[in-house]
Design a protein around this motif. Structure first.
Motif, PDB file in Angstrom:
ATOM      1  N   PHE A  86      -4.741   5.203   1.280  1.00 59.76           N
ATOM      2  CA  PHE A  86      -4.737   4.469   0.016  1.00 59.76           C
ATOM      3  C   PHE A  86      -5.636   5.144  -1.012  1.00 59.76           C
ATOM      4  O   PHE A  86      -5.301   5.230  -2.198  1.00 59.76           O
ATOM      5  N   ALA A  87      -6.801   5.669  -0.566  1.00 57.51           N
ATOM      6  CA  ALA A  87      -7.693   6.399  -1.472  1.00 57.51           C
ATOM      7  C   ALA A  87      -6.987   7.619  -2.044  1.00 57.51           C
ATOM      8  O   ALA A  87      -7.133   7.946  -3.228  1.00 57.51           O
ATOM      9  N   GLU A  88      -6.202   8.305  -1.212  1.00 58.12           N
ATOM     10  CA  GLU A  88      -5.459   9.479  -1.677  1.00 58.12           C
ATOM     11  C   GLU A  88      -4.361   9.068  -2.648  1.00 58.12           C
ATOM     12  O   GLU A  88      -4.091   9.765  -3.632  1.00 58.12           O
ATOM     13  N   GLN A  89      -3.717   7.921  -2.403  1.00 57.35           N
ATOM     14  CA  GLN A  89      -2.708   7.423  -3.332  1.00 57.35           C
ATOM     15  C   GLN A  89      -3.319   7.134  -4.702  1.00 57.35           C
ATOM     16  O   GLN A  89      -2.752   7.477  -5.739  1.00 57.35           O
ATOM     17  N   ILE A  90      -4.490   6.517  -4.689  1.00 56.17           N
ATOM     18  CA  ILE A  90      -5.176   6.214  -5.952  1.00 56.17           C
ATOM     19  C   ILE A  90      -5.531   7.506  -6.681  1.00 56.17           C
ATOM     20  O   ILE A  90      -5.331   7.647  -7.894  1.00 56.17           O
ATOM     21  N   ARG A  91      -6.069   8.487  -5.952  1.00 53.99           N
ATOM     22  CA  ARG A  91      -6.445   9.766  -6.553  1.00 53.99           C
ATOM     23  C   ARG A  91      -5.217  10.439  -7.174  1.00 53.99           C
ATOM     24  O   ARG A  91      -5.272  10.942  -8.305  1.00 53.99           O
TER      25      ARG A  91
END
Length: 204
Positions: free
Chosen positions: A193-198
């Motif tokens: 999810f952090a990578e999706q946000i980034r």
């Protein structure tokens, strides 16, 4: 009903766009959110205006409408006290959220190490490619397989099983399934999810 965890990355969605944030704390009746860095002073995500908070979990993607009731500074972090104005709802019931990436990957296969490229990842599986296929094991042997990579600011070294190996011209594509260890999957879920946000922030 499910709530995000402290330190969990979240996405804030309003009419002016999507912004990455983080849960700094949870109090009775409020989420404490980090104010997104670089957010203009006058936006629809500011005090008194409703917007949506999204986060991921084992079930899928959760969302809840909130509004800021108080602004403060905690150390060097500007924070918002966000009061829920709707119930939590599941917006995506996919079993495993997946993110496309282009990251280096090291595969340990038995006693050998191979360089590969990670193509996408979920909490249940990895898809990667490498210039050559993995060596064919001797009859009766089952070499161990371990994947090393970084995702969403976290470093992973995960045991897995080779689910599929597909030759494609001058590369080989591999799908590696991961064991159902909840601690590992929870860490991967957060990283995905952090990578999706980034990725969303970079595309803006």
């Amino acid at each position: 009903m499910h709530s995000p965890d402290v330190n969990q990355p979240v996405l804030l969605r309003g009419e002016s766009g999507e912004f990455a944030s983080r849960v700094e704390g949870i109090t009775e009746g409020a989420l404490i959110l980090a104010r997104p860095f670089g957010l203009p002073l006058d936006t629809d995500l500011d005090i008194g205006r409703p917007f949506e908070v999204q986060w991921t979990s084992a079930v899928g993607l959760y969302a809840q409408s909130v509004r800021v009731t108080e602004r403060a500074i905690d150390g060097k972090v500007r924070i918002w006290h966000a009061e829920p104005i709707s119930k939590v709802r599941v917006t995506n019931r996919r079993a495993h959220v997946r993110v496309s990436v282009a990251l280096p990957l090291i595969l340990e296969y038995g006693e050998e190490k191979f360089e590969a490229s990670l193509l996408d990842v979920s909490e249940a599986a990895l898809r990667c490619q490498m210039p050559q296929p993995l060596p064919t094991p001797e009859e009766g042997e089952e070499p161990s397989l371990r994947a090393h990579f970084n995702l969403g600011g976290a470093e992973f070294a995960l045991d897995g099983d080779l689910f599929r190996s597909t030759p494609k011209r001058d590369i080989t594509e591999l799908v590696i399934t991961l064991p159902p260890d909840e601690r590992t999957r929870s860490a991967l879920r957060r990283a995905v999810f952090a990578e999706q946000i980034r990725a969303r922030q970079l595309s803006r």
